[in-house]
Each structure stands twice: as C-alpha cells, then as structure tokens.
Motif scaffolding. Sequence first.
Motif, PDB file in Angstrom:
ATOM      1  N   ILE A   2     -32.296 -24.010  43.506  1.00  0.00           N
ATOM      2  CA  ILE A   2     -33.217 -23.029  44.094  1.00  0.00           C
ATOM      3  C   ILE A   2     -34.558 -23.061  43.344  1.00  0.00           C
ATOM      4  O   ILE A   2     -35.625 -22.977  43.957  1.00  0.00           O
ATOM      5  CB  ILE A   2     -32.593 -21.614  44.076  1.00  0.00           C
ATOM      6  N   ARG A   3     -34.509 -23.200  42.017  1.00  0.00           N
ATOM      7  CA  ARG A   3     -35.759 -23.338  41.261  1.00  0.00           C
ATOM      8  C   ARG A   3     -36.583 -24.496  41.797  1.00  0.00           C
ATOM      9  O   ARG A   3     -37.795 -24.396  42.021  1.00  0.00           O
ATOM     10  CB  ARG A   3     -35.470 -23.527  39.757  1.00  0.00           C
ATOM     11  N   TYR A  48     -36.372 -25.930  44.763  1.00  0.00           N
ATOM     12  CA  TYR A  48     -36.795 -25.617  46.139  1.00  0.00           C
ATOM     13  C   TYR A  48     -38.088 -24.798  46.114  1.00  0.00           C
ATOM     14  O   TYR A  48     -39.015 -25.054  46.892  1.00  0.00           O
ATOM     15  CB  TYR A  48     -35.654 -24.840  46.812  1.00  0.00           C
ATOM     16  N   ILE A  49     -38.166 -23.843  45.182  1.00  0.00           N
ATOM     17  CA  ILE A  49     -39.375 -22.998  45.100  1.00  0.00           C
ATOM     18  C   ILE A  49     -40.530 -23.804  44.495  1.00  0.00           C
ATOM     19  O   ILE A  49     -41.641 -23.837  45.030  1.00  0.00           O
ATOM     20  CB  ILE A  49     -39.105 -21.755  44.217  1.00  0.00           C
ATOM     21  N   ILE A  58     -30.173 -23.496  52.904  1.00  0.00           N
ATOM     22  CA  ILE A  58     -31.237 -22.529  52.612  1.00  0.00           C
ATOM     23  C   ILE A  58     -32.023 -22.230  53.884  1.00  0.00           C
ATOM     24  O   ILE A  58     -32.453 -23.159  54.579  1.00  0.00           O
ATOM     25  CB  ILE A  58     -32.192 -23.095  51.539  1.00  0.00           C
ATOM     26  N   VAL A 101     -33.610 -16.658  46.005  1.00  0.00           N
ATOM     27  CA  VAL A 101     -34.924 -17.321  46.080  1.00  0.00           C
ATOM     28  C   VAL A 101     -36.008 -16.318  45.649  1.00  0.00           C
ATOM     29  O   VAL A 101     -36.876 -16.638  44.832  1.00  0.00           O
ATOM     30  CB  VAL A 101     -35.203 -17.859  47.502  1.00  0.00           C
ATOM     31  N   LYS A 102     -35.909 -15.093  46.163  1.00  0.00           N
ATOM     32  CA  LYS A 102     -36.905 -14.076  45.801  1.00  0.00           C
ATOM     33  C   LYS A 102     -36.800 -13.718  44.312  1.00  0.00           C
ATOM     34  O   LYS A 102     -37.812 -13.642  43.608  1.00  0.00           O
ATOM     35  CB  LYS A 102     -36.708 -12.823  46.660  1.00  0.00           C
ATOM     36  N   GLY A 150     -39.612 -16.915  44.591  1.00  0.00           N
ATOM     37  CA  GLY A 150     -40.011 -17.409  45.908  1.00  0.00           C
ATOM     38  C   GLY A 150     -40.033 -16.286  46.938  1.00  0.00           C
ATOM     39  O   GLY A 150     -39.982 -15.111  46.587  1.00  0.00           O
ATOM     40  N   THR A 194     -35.489 -15.500  51.173  1.00  0.00           N
ATOM     41  CA  THR A 194     -34.960 -16.615  51.968  1.00  0.00           C
ATOM     42  C   THR A 194     -33.434 -16.590  51.925  1.00  0.00           C
ATOM     43  O   THR A 194     -32.853 -16.777  50.858  1.00  0.00           O
ATOM     44  CB  THR A 194     -35.428 -17.979  51.380  1.00  0.00           C
ATOM     45  N   THR A 243     -29.675 -17.680  51.913  1.00  0.00           N
ATOM     46  CA  THR A 243     -29.099 -18.937  51.422  1.00  0.00           C
ATOM     47  C   THR A 243     -27.597 -18.792  51.270  1.00  0.00           C
ATOM     48  O   THR A 243     -27.112 -17.736  50.888  1.00  0.00           O
ATOM     49  CB  THR A 243     -29.702 -19.291  50.044  1.00  0.00           C
TER      50      THR A 243
END
Length: 419
Positions: free
Chosen positions: A88-89, A91-92, A133, A293-294, A298, A301, A303
């Motif tokens: 996820i890190r 992805y952001i 995601i 994600v938030k 980010g 989102t 997931t």
Amino acid sequence: MNSLRTVKGMHDILPKEMPKWHFLEETFRELVDRFGYQEIRTPAVEPLELFVRGIGEVTDIVEKEMYAFEDKGGARLALRPEGTASAIRSYIQHNIGGQQPISKFYYVGPMFRRERPAKGRYRQFYQAGAELIGVEEPTADAEIIDMAVQFVEALGIENVRVQINSLGDQETRPLFRDALVEYFAGDLDKLCPDCRRRLQTNPLRVLDCKVRDCVETAAGAPSVLDYLTGEAAGHFNELKRLLDENGTPYQVAPKMVRGLDYYTRTIFEIQGESDTLGSQATIVGGGRYDNLVKDLGGKQTPTIGFAFGIERLLLMLGPGASVAVRPTIYVAGIGDGGLDRAITLARTLRKAGNKIEVSYREGSLRSQLKRADRYGAIIAIIAGEDEAARGNVTWRNMKDGSQEEVSLSDLDERLEAHK
Ligand code: AMP
C-alpha cells in the motif's frame, strides 16, 4: 573459531527442498495471473512508522515481534513483518491509483517476526499474498476469497474450511469496543496481564488471545455481528450470497478477529487439518482494509487482500506435490582431446535448450559414468576419439547400460524427447 550458523528461528532452504517451493510459487503465480494480478516487489526494510501506523501500535507484531532498529545514520527502520503495508505504501508513493483506479497486486517474499520459534513458526518466513485495491463492492471480497480457495485446491490440499466474519465499519468499532469492555469488566482477574492492558488500549485483541483462561473468559463475549451498521450488514449479506452463488462453502465465525488492526468489514481465514501443525491450522488469512490507504497518507480507497505463509503450506503438501525436475544428460569426453570435445559439445547442447552436466577435468570412462550416475543423468553422451573421427558419439542409456553409436547430426532430434 566457532563455525557460523543461521540466526535462531531463521533457516536455510536447501536445493533439495526447492522443487516443492517452485511448485507452490508457480501454482500461485499461474493462478493469480489468470485473475489479472501483477507482481509487486518492495524492500525488506521500511520506515518503522509504516508498520506502527499500518498494523497498529497495540498489536503483538508491533509491540513484541518486530525487528526495529536505528541504522548508522539514525533512521528508524524495521524489517517488514508482513507484505500489505509495504504494497500500500508503494501504491501511494507511485500514485498507481491515478493510472489504475482498480489495482491488483501480488507479492512473494521473506517477512520477519521475532516470535518464539516452533514447528511452522519462524523468525524469517515467506509469505505470498494478493491485494485488490479500489473496489468497494462485495464482488471484490468474493473474488479474493474464491481465488484463495482455488489456490489451496490447486495445491491438492483437501478438507479445508473457509471462515468469514465482518468487523463492521467505523461506526461499529466504538460500539463493539464498549460492549467488550463492559463484558470483560466483571472478569478482569481471569484475564492475562496482557489482556488486562489490551482491554484499555485495544479490546478486540482480547478475542485473539491464545491464553486458555482468556479463551474461556471470551467464550460468551458479544458478537461483533450484532453491532454492524445496516450498510456493513448489507455488504456481508451480499458477500454470503455471492459465495453461495459460486458454490464456495463457508462458515460464519462471529468471534473471529485477526491479529492486525487494519481490518474493516470482511475478514476471512482458510483452515486446514494438519497433523504437523496441530489439528487446526490457519492456511490463509485476509480481509478488507478500507482505511489503510488513507491512514498511510493516500486517499480513502477500499482494499481487500489475503496472505499465506509458504512454509506452513509446504508442511501440508503431499509428497507428490512438486515441480517435475528436468532430466539431466551427461556428456563425457574420452581419449585424446576428450575434455575439449566434451566441453564444446556440452556448450552446443546447452544452447539448444538441453540440461547438460559435463566433467570439469579429464577422467576415465568409468569415473565419468560414476559421476553421471551421481548427477542422476538418464543418458550419457560419450564423445570418444574413434567415434569423433566418424562424426559420431556413443549414446548410453544410464538405466539399462545399453549403448549405440549415433551421428552427431541426429543428437538434436534424440534429445528433443528429454527436454
Ligand atoms: P498474518 O500476517 O499474521 O495474518 O499471517 C498470515 C500467515 O502467515 C499465517 O497464516 C501463517 O501461515 C504465516 N505466518 C505468520 N507468522 C508466521 C511465522 N512466524 N512463521 C511462519 N509462518 C508465519
């Protein structure tokens, strides 16, 4: 001087074990590829903060098990204890959502947790997992669960149970927390010291504790399912309908929580029967983390994903589960210029796609055939001086010892069957 050995709880995986590893990894890659998931590789070392924020401060992993350290420049780092937070890190960081609103990743790699080593529990172990995601709808939950079940089936593991639960959404959490605190308040003295503390900081964790008194005390605890909002309950019901539609058998496990804080709504486990791992073993664990994600910086989102431990799955595979090892062909050079002839021929045959062993030094035919045997070669190609003069080699079947002289130009065709 003491001989150097692996660190406690960490293991070498030796070449002879690899066919099983390759079987498992190839089965996984082939399956997730069919569902359109792409591989992502992230570093084994991440900022410590990633896991504190991602997994949660009051979890066993972060509190007790993480390899956290300061490097020589004073940066606070950690060896990753799991793969999701890193995926996820990434992805952001690379704004992947901007280009691919629905992103589907899978990963395979080593993870690190300083747990008490035991059979199937190591301090470095391998996990593989998948993340879907950007999809809010329960169709994503159903796909992820279906994919995990198909994977376990493809490995030939039978008698598995799929357990699902919902932890609800952000409105559920505080209501359920209060209910748990109230339930356990009368039984504080029956809880382990860790759980007494957890009840203040993160009461859900008490349901996850393996200490017997805590398990017994938690037996009558309220079910999170009674605290779901209408929306979360609707999501869960739709997931169950989709699983029914797919013919995926499952059980609702209203007491199940999972060891990481980031889960929201759907969580699931696949459990198998294992003699080596105790009667019940969790093979795959996963769920939704709609806020992760938030929480990691980010946009909001939704997931969902799952992960499994490779070593534990390998302990459950039957002896037949392994990739086929390609047969070895041995090339022996005999007589004057034998070594050169063998090396040149081996090089040509390897380039043509054959798996070839060849001697690194001169040797008698007897000693070379012994070596061929040790390599498990099924055919030895003997490049002797006399045959070479005729443009031929000797083709020897290593199983029954039969031999015949064949033309060099026929070798390609003969070897085709053994590639
Ligand atoms: P978790 O990330 O804790 O949900 O674990 C997912 C899966 O990883 C488990 O079901 C195990 O198969 C595996 N796993 C977790 N911790 C270990 C460990 N210390 N050693 C080996 N496998 C592990």
